[in-house]
Design a protein around this motif. Structure first.
Motif, short mmCIF file in Angstrom:
data_model
loop_
_atom_site.label_atom_id
_atom_site.label_comp_id
_atom_site.label_asym_id
_atom_site.label_seq_id
_atom_site.Cartn_x
_atom_site.Cartn_y
_atom_site.Cartn_z
N MET A 154 -7.36 10.30 -9.90
CA MET A 154 -6.89 9.76 -11.03
C MET A 154 -5.47 10.37 -11.14
O MET A 154 -5.23 11.36 -10.55
CB MET A 154 -7.84 10.06 -12.04
N ASP A 155 -4.60 9.81 -12.00
CA ASP A 155 -3.43 10.32 -12.68
C ASP A 155 -3.36 10.18 -14.04
O ASP A 155 -4.49 9.58 -14.48
CB ASP A 155 -2.25 9.90 -11.83
N LYS A 156 -2.37 10.41 -14.84
CA LYS A 156 -2.28 10.25 -16.19
C LYS A 156 -2.44 8.83 -16.63
O LYS A 156 -2.94 8.71 -17.74
CB LYS A 156 -1.26 10.64 -16.96
N ASP A 157 -2.29 7.69 -15.91
CA ASP A 157 -2.33 6.36 -16.29
C ASP A 157 -3.50 5.39 -15.52
O ASP A 157 -3.65 4.55 -15.80
CB ASP A 157 -1.17 5.60 -16.05
N TYR A 158 -4.02 6.07 -14.45
CA TYR A 158 -5.01 5.29 -13.78
C TYR A 158 -6.07 6.06 -13.09
O TYR A 158 -6.04 7.34 -12.87
CB TYR A 158 -4.06 4.70 -12.32
N LEU A 159 -7.37 5.18 -12.82
CA LEU A 159 -8.21 5.63 -11.86
C LEU A 159 -8.10 4.92 -10.62
O LEU A 159 -7.91 3.62 -10.68
CB LEU A 159 -9.52 5.40 -12.69
N TYR A 160 -8.59 5.71 -9.53
CA TYR A 160 -8.31 4.79 -8.31
C TYR A 160 -9.52 5.14 -7.57
O TYR A 160 -9.93 6.35 -7.36
CB TYR A 160 -7.22 5.50 -7.36
N ILE A 161 -10.27 3.95 -7.22
CA ILE A 161 -11.53 4.49 -6.49
C ILE A 161 -11.39 3.78 -5.13
O ILE A 161 -11.20 2.56 -4.76
CB ILE A 161 -12.54 3.42 -7.16
N PHE A 162 -11.17 4.64 -4.12
CA PHE A 162 -10.81 4.24 -2.74
C PHE A 162 -11.90 3.80 -1.95
O PHE A 162 -13.08 4.52 -1.69
CB PHE A 162 -10.26 5.59 -1.93
N VAL A 163 -12.06 2.56 -1.81
CA VAL A 163 -12.99 1.91 -0.85
C VAL A 163 -12.84 1.92 0.69
O VAL A 163 -13.69 1.93 1.57
CB VAL A 163 -13.03 0.15 -1.21
N ASN A 164 -11.64 2.42 1.08
CA ASN A 164 -11.26 3.01 2.54
C ASN A 164 -9.84 3.63 2.37
O ASN A 164 -9.53 4.07 1.34
CB ASN A 164 -11.06 1.64 3.27
N SER A 165 -9.40 3.95 3.45
CA SER A 165 -8.14 4.84 3.43
C SER A 165 -7.06 4.53 2.92
O SER A 165 -5.97 5.15 2.68
CB SER A 165 -7.87 5.53 4.87
N LEU A 166 -7.09 3.00 2.84
CA LEU A 166 -5.68 2.28 2.33
C LEU A 166 -5.99 1.51 1.09
O LEU A 166 -4.99 1.13 0.44
CB LEU A 166 -5.24 1.23 3.33
N GLN A 167 -7.01 1.09 0.80
CA GLN A 167 -7.36 0.35 -0.14
C GLN A 167 -8.15 0.99 -1.36
O GLN A 167 -9.28 1.73 -1.06
CB GLN A 167 -8.07 -0.89 0.25
N ALA A 168 -8.01 0.59 -2.65
CA ALA A 168 -8.49 1.32 -3.98
C ALA A 168 -8.79 0.10 -4.81
O ALA A 168 -7.78 -0.74 -4.98
CB ALA A 168 -7.54 2.51 -4.51
N VAL A 169 -9.73 0.30 -5.67
CA VAL A 169 -9.91 -0.50 -6.87
C VAL A 169 -8.99 0.33 -7.94
O VAL A 169 -9.20 1.40 -8.20
CB VAL A 169 -11.28 -0.64 -7.52
N ILE A 170 -7.92 -0.57 -8.62
CA ILE A 170 -7.08 0.22 -9.39
C ILE A 170 -7.58 -0.08 -11.01
O ILE A 170 -7.68 -1.29 -11.13
CB ILE A 170 -5.61 -0.45 -9.09
N ILE A 171 -7.79 1.09 -11.74
CA ILE A 171 -8.05 0.74 -12.98
C ILE A 171 -7.19 1.42 -13.85
O ILE A 171 -7.18 2.68 -13.97
CB ILE A 171 -9.75 1.50 -13.38
N PRO A 172 -6.13 0.63 -14.62
CA PRO A 172 -5.36 1.34 -15.70
C PRO A 172 -6.34 1.74 -16.96
O PRO A 172 -7.12 1.22 -17.24
CB PRO A 172 -4.48 0.06 -15.98
N LYS A 173 -5.82 3.02 -17.13
CA LYS A 173 -6.43 3.65 -18.41
C LYS A 173 -6.30 2.71 -19.64
O LYS A 173 -7.22 2.60 -20.40
CB LYS A 173 -6.21 4.87 -18.42
#
Length: 166
Positions: free
Chosen positions: A122-141
């Motif tokens: 996570m960073d200040k604006d997003y949650l990242y759920i990495f499903v492999n080393s290159l791809q993530a489900v991006i969830i803006p806060k």
């Protein structure tokens, strides 16, 4: 728990930028490029007989310009990927339950078992759920109705995946 996410180009670029500068594999590559290119210019100029001051200054300037161009090219390729592939941007329905994470768009539906989740970032604006080393489900806060809902979602993801957001 369900959350509706509306991804735009800026979200997708910020995810790619996050991956480039925060994930060790890509961060090391970027660091090598940012340091290596100016050093190579400096060495080439010095070998051609240029003075120390000129070689250092020109190496830094030329290296800096190349580094900026490098980042520009990465961004343009990222934006081309978005343009050429429907389903990356727009509305995503992200649902989590004890079986896994489900992501649906008008173009596709993906299901990821919790034991397949590689990492949570996570960073200040997003949650990242990495499903492999290159791809993530991006969830803006901004997708959450408030901080309470964001915290509940993050805690549920951590509980199901048995990992912690970094």
């Amino acid at each position: 728990m369900n959350i509706v996410v509306n991804l735009n180009k800026e979200d997708f670029w910020r995810f790619n930028r996050f991956a480039l500068f925060h994930l060790p594999k890509y961060r090391n590559m970027m660091l090598a490029a940012f340091v290596g290119i100016p050093v190579l210019f400096f060495a080439a100029l010095k070998l051609t007989g240029s003075g120390w001051a000129y070689s250092i200054i020109a190496g830094l300037v030329l290296g800096g310009v190349c580094d900026l161009y490098f980042v520009y090219r990465i961004k343009s390729k990222t934006m081309k990927l978005v343009k050429d592939n429907d389903g990356i941007l727009g509305e995503h329905l992200v649902a989590i339950d004890e079986r896994g994470l489900h992501e649906s768009t008008v173009k596709n539906h993906s299901r990821y078992a919790w034991n397949g989740i590689q990492q949570l970032r996570m960073d200040k604006d997003y949650l990242y759920i990495f499903v492999n080393s290159l791809q993530a489900v991006i969830i803006p806060k901004r997708s959450f109705s408030g901080q309470k809902e964001e915290l509940e979602f993050a805690e549920a993801v951590e509980r199901y995946s048995r990992q912690k957001f970094e």
